[in-house]
Design a protein around this motif. Structure first.
Motif, PDB file in Angstrom:
ATOM      1  N   TYR A  19      27.198   5.271  16.041  1.00 51.62           N
ATOM      2  CA  TYR A  19      26.125   4.209  16.359  1.00 51.62           C
ATOM      3  C   TYR A  19      24.900   4.953  16.261  1.00 51.62           C
ATOM      4  O   TYR A  19      23.956   4.429  16.199  1.00 51.62           O
ATOM      5  CB  TYR A  19      26.369   4.146  17.861  1.00 51.62           C
ATOM      6  CG  TYR A  19      26.949   2.952  18.010  1.00 51.62           C
ATOM      7  CD1 TYR A  19      26.755   1.635  18.670  1.00 51.62           C
ATOM      8  CD2 TYR A  19      28.426   2.888  17.833  1.00 51.62           C
ATOM      9  CE1 TYR A  19      27.217   0.629  18.933  1.00 51.62           C
ATOM     10  CE2 TYR A  19      29.258   1.467  17.943  1.00 51.62           C
ATOM     11  CZ  TYR A  19      28.734   0.472  18.521  1.00 51.62           C
ATOM     12  OH  TYR A  19      29.297  -0.408  18.761  1.00 51.62           O
ATOM     13  N   ARG A  20      24.898   6.305  16.029  1.00 49.20           N
ATOM     14  CA  ARG A  20      23.533   7.113  15.734  1.00 49.20           C
ATOM     15  C   ARG A  20      22.845   6.677  14.394  1.00 49.20           C
ATOM     16  O   ARG A  20      23.551   6.611  13.392  1.00 49.20           O
ATOM     17  CB  ARG A  20      23.901   8.564  15.900  1.00 49.20           C
ATOM     18  CG  ARG A  20      22.498   9.368  15.703  1.00 49.20           C
ATOM     19  CD  ARG A  20      22.929  10.805  15.831  1.00 49.20           C
ATOM     20  NE  ARG A  20      23.741  10.935  14.304  1.00 49.20           N
ATOM     21  CZ  ARG A  20      24.591  11.941  14.357  1.00 49.20           C
ATOM     22  NH1 ARG A  20      25.129  12.653  15.048  1.00 49.20           N
ATOM     23  NH2 ARG A  20      25.352  11.745  12.989  1.00 49.20           N
ATOM     24  N   GLU A  31      26.911   2.458  27.061  1.00 48.87           N
ATOM     25  CA  GLU A  31      27.230   3.661  26.654  1.00 48.87           C
ATOM     26  C   GLU A  31      28.652   3.542  26.456  1.00 48.87           C
ATOM     27  O   GLU A  31      29.177   4.259  25.730  1.00 48.87           O
ATOM     28  CB  GLU A  31      26.847   4.870  27.422  1.00 48.87           C
ATOM     29  CG  GLU A  31      25.260   5.079  27.381  1.00 48.87           C
ATOM     30  CD  GLU A  31      24.815   5.439  25.957  1.00 48.87           C
ATOM     31  OE1 GLU A  31      25.391   6.501  25.432  1.00 48.87           O
ATOM     32  OE2 GLU A  31      23.934   4.859  25.257  1.00 48.87           O
ATOM     33  N   VAL A  53      33.993   4.811  20.607  1.00 49.93           N
ATOM     34  CA  VAL A  53      33.877   5.041  18.982  1.00 49.93           C
ATOM     35  C   VAL A  53      34.184   6.784  18.957  1.00 49.93           C
ATOM     36  O   VAL A  53      34.820   7.005  18.126  1.00 49.93           O
ATOM     37  CB  VAL A  53      32.772   4.326  18.643  1.00 49.93           C
ATOM     38  CG1 VAL A  53      32.647   4.801  17.132  1.00 49.93           C
ATOM     39  CG2 VAL A  53      32.816   3.037  18.592  1.00 49.93           C
ATOM     40  N   LYS A  54      33.114   7.072  19.812  1.00 51.34           N
ATOM     41  CA  LYS A  54      33.173   8.634  19.368  1.00 51.34           C
ATOM     42  C   LYS A  54      34.397   9.335  19.921  1.00 51.34           C
ATOM     43  O   LYS A  54      34.950  10.173  18.920  1.00 51.34           O
ATOM     44  CB  LYS A  54      32.189   9.407  20.496  1.00 51.34           C
ATOM     45  CG  LYS A  54      31.047  10.035  19.895  1.00 51.34           C
ATOM     46  CD  LYS A  54      30.374  10.982  20.679  1.00 51.34           C
ATOM     47  CE  LYS A  54      29.167  10.544  21.225  1.00 51.34           C
ATOM     48  NZ  LYS A  54      28.371  11.507  22.040  1.00 51.34           N
ATOM     49  N   LYS A  55      34.975   9.025  20.579  1.00 50.02           N
ATOM     50  CA  LYS A  55      36.379   9.367  21.046  1.00 50.02           C
ATOM     51  C   LYS A  55      37.517   9.263  19.956  1.00 50.02           C
ATOM     52  O   LYS A  55      38.345   9.993  19.708  1.00 50.02           O
ATOM     53  CB  LYS A  55      36.913   8.763  22.262  1.00 50.02           C
ATOM     54  CG  LYS A  55      37.693   9.963  23.285  1.00 50.02           C
ATOM     55  CD  LYS A  55      37.909   9.442  24.661  1.00 50.02           C
ATOM     56  CE  LYS A  55      39.344   9.563  24.986  1.00 50.02           C
ATOM     57  NZ  LYS A  55      39.623   8.471  26.315  1.00 50.02           N
ATOM     58  N   ARG A  69      30.215   3.112  22.806  1.00 42.21           N
ATOM     59  CA  ARG A  69      29.682   4.019  21.870  1.00 42.21           C
ATOM     60  C   ARG A  69      30.820   5.629  22.067  1.00 42.21           C
ATOM     61  O   ARG A  69      31.202   6.021  21.212  1.00 42.21           O
ATOM     62  CB  ARG A  69      28.148   4.235  22.123  1.00 42.21           C
ATOM     63  CG  ARG A  69      27.689   5.455  21.423  1.00 42.21           C
ATOM     64  CD  ARG A  69      26.142   5.594  21.656  1.00 42.21           C
ATOM     65  NE  ARG A  69      25.731   6.640  20.834  1.00 42.21           N
ATOM     66  CZ  ARG A  69      24.512   7.058  20.773  1.00 42.21           C
ATOM     67  NH1 ARG A  69      23.701   6.072  21.119  1.00 42.21           N
ATOM     68  NH2 ARG A  69      23.987   7.826  19.926  1.00 42.21           N
ATOM     69  N   GLU A  70      30.761   5.736  23.528  1.00 45.27           N
ATOM     70  CA  GLU A  70      31.877   6.954  23.671  1.00 45.27           C
ATOM     71  C   GLU A  70      33.224   6.661  23.190  1.00 45.27           C
ATOM     72  O   GLU A  70      33.815   7.399  22.762  1.00 45.27           O
ATOM     73  CB  GLU A  70      31.747   6.845  25.412  1.00 45.27           C
ATOM     74  CG  GLU A  70      30.477   7.596  25.858  1.00 45.27           C
ATOM     75  CD  GLU A  70      30.526   9.097  25.437  1.00 45.27           C
ATOM     76  OE1 GLU A  70      31.471   9.748  25.362  1.00 45.27           O
ATOM     77  OE2 GLU A  70      29.475   9.158  25.240  1.00 45.27           O
ATOM     78  N   GLY A  83      36.111  10.070  16.266  1.00 43.76           N
ATOM     79  CA  GLY A  83      35.535  11.445  16.223  1.00 43.76           C
ATOM     80  C   GLY A  83      34.098  11.845  15.605  1.00 43.76           C
ATOM     81  O   GLY A  83      33.604  12.786  15.720  1.00 43.76           O
ATOM     82  N   VAL A  84      33.459  10.585  15.394  1.00 44.41           N
ATOM     83  CA  VAL A  84      32.196  10.693  14.828  1.00 44.41           C
ATOM     84  C   VAL A  84      31.329   9.683  15.658  1.00 44.41           C
ATOM     85  O   VAL A  84      31.716   8.474  15.979  1.00 44.41           O
ATOM     86  CB  VAL A  84      32.030  10.180  13.157  1.00 44.41           C
ATOM     87  CG1 VAL A  84      30.506  10.801  12.831  1.00 44.41           C
ATOM     88  CG2 VAL A  84      33.187  11.261  12.587  1.00 44.41           C
ATOM     89  N   ASP A  85      30.065   9.934  15.893  1.00 37.80           N
ATOM     90  CA  ASP A  85      29.292   9.046  16.718  1.00 37.80           C
ATOM     91  C   ASP A  85      28.568   8.134  15.757  1.00 37.80           C
ATOM     92  O   ASP A  85      27.535   8.369  14.923  1.00 37.80           O
ATOM     93  CB  ASP A  85      27.964   9.747  17.342  1.00 37.80           C
ATOM     94  CG  ASP A  85      27.145   8.859  18.281  1.00 37.80           C
ATOM     95  OD1 ASP A  85      27.749   7.828  18.334  1.00 37.80           O
ATOM     96  OD2 ASP A  85      26.358   9.209  18.761  1.00 37.80           O
TER      97      ASP A  85
END
Lengths: 205, 99
Positions: free
Chosen positions: B97-98, B82, B88-90, B85-86, B93-95
């Motif tokens: 991997y979804r 995870e 990337v989100k940080k 993925r975290e 600003g967008v997830d």
């Protein structure tokens, strides 16, 4: 850190210089951020694919290993592992993407023929061969993923750092300098007007 | 340069079968010191860690381990990673991997 500025002409010139420098820096950093993100998107697809590939291969390899262990016994698998020859070798170099050092891995093939593996063919069952093969598959993918994922991590770190800098300049440093500049300009104009008025009074008297 | 593997006994065995020599089966208590030793080893190019082991080390140590670029560290295991993925989100600003 907010510096107090005196309302003098030389301070105003100094401030103007600083504003100019900050805006140039801001523009450059913004460009850097955008191209880093573009670079990131280039490898993102690869990274996504390889992660799920590793997951599948790992599960398969573990399954094969468990079967091998069940049939040959843990000791049997371990002794085959001790006899295994030839360490997979690879070359680790570094490459530079816009000032970020990322690894570049060059590996020779991990896959081997059955008779190159080092343990006896007759003494062991094909289950061990299957497990070894599955793990060779996995290790090959790991080597590729190691390069891609580390590159991604480095890029993401740098993107975050650059983004923070861009935002700090855009929302704190530059507005601050500009308001100081406005303050000094108005103050100087005010002084000017006071002076003119004073001179007028002198003349009248 | 070689590949090194750190994890529990079962995790390490398969890699041994491939011929990887630097395999370190570890218990949880000595995990961090073993990882540190491997990170110091200049002969190691890639360090493969089991996700389970990586989950056992402290957050600070984890950050340090993942920041290493020589050797390159990668975690493999049953539990989905995870961490990236975290990140990337940080950072973006967008997830992304979804799917």
């Amino acid at each position: 850190m907010v510096r107090e500025y005196k309302a003098t002409r030389s301070e105003l010139i100094e401030l103007k210089k600083q504003i100019k420098l900050s805006t140039t820096g801001h523009r450059l950093l913004k460009m850097k951020r955008d191209s880093l993100i573009a670079e990131f998107f280039n490898i993102l697809d690869k990274a996504k694919g390889i992660r799920s590939g590793i997951q599948d291969k790992y599960d398969r390899a573990m399954e094969r290993l468990s079967i091998a262990k069940a049939i040959e016994g843990t000791i049997g698998v371990k002794s085959a592992a001790f006899a295994a020859l030839e360490n997979p070798e690879m070359e680790l170099t570094t490459k530079n993407i816009m000032g970020i050092v990322v690894p570049e891995i060059d590996s020779r093939s991990v896959k081997k023929r059955i008779d190159e593996r080092g343990y006896g063919i007759i003494g062991t069952s094909s289950r061990i061969d299957e497990a070894a093969e599955a793990f060779e598959d996995l290790v090959e993918d790991i080597v590729i993923a190691a390069e891609i994922e580390t590159t991604m991590r480095r890029l993401l770190d740098e993107i975050e750092k650059t983004r923070r800098r861009v935002n700090a300049l855009e929302f704190r440093v530059i507005p601050n300098l500009e308001s100081q500049e406005a303050f000094i300009r108005l103050r100087l104009e005010e002084l000017e007007r006071e002076n003119i008025f004073r001179l007028k009074r002198f003349k009248e008297a | 340069m070689e590949i090194a593997v750190v994890g529990d006994e079962d995790f390490v065995l398969g890699y041994k079968l491939v011929g990887i020599r630097k395999t370190y089966p570890v218990e949880d208590e000595e995990l961090e010191s073993v990882i540190n030793d491997v990170l110091q080893d200049t002969g190691v190019g890639i360090l493969v860690l089991s996700t389970r082991s990586l989950g056992k080390v402290s957050a600070g140590a984890k950050r340090r381990i993942m920041a290493s670029s020589h050797p390159v560290v990668i975690s493999v295991g049953t539990e989905e990673e995870e961490d990236l993925r975290e990140k990337v989100k940080k950072a973006i600003g967008v997830d992304l991997y979804r799917s």
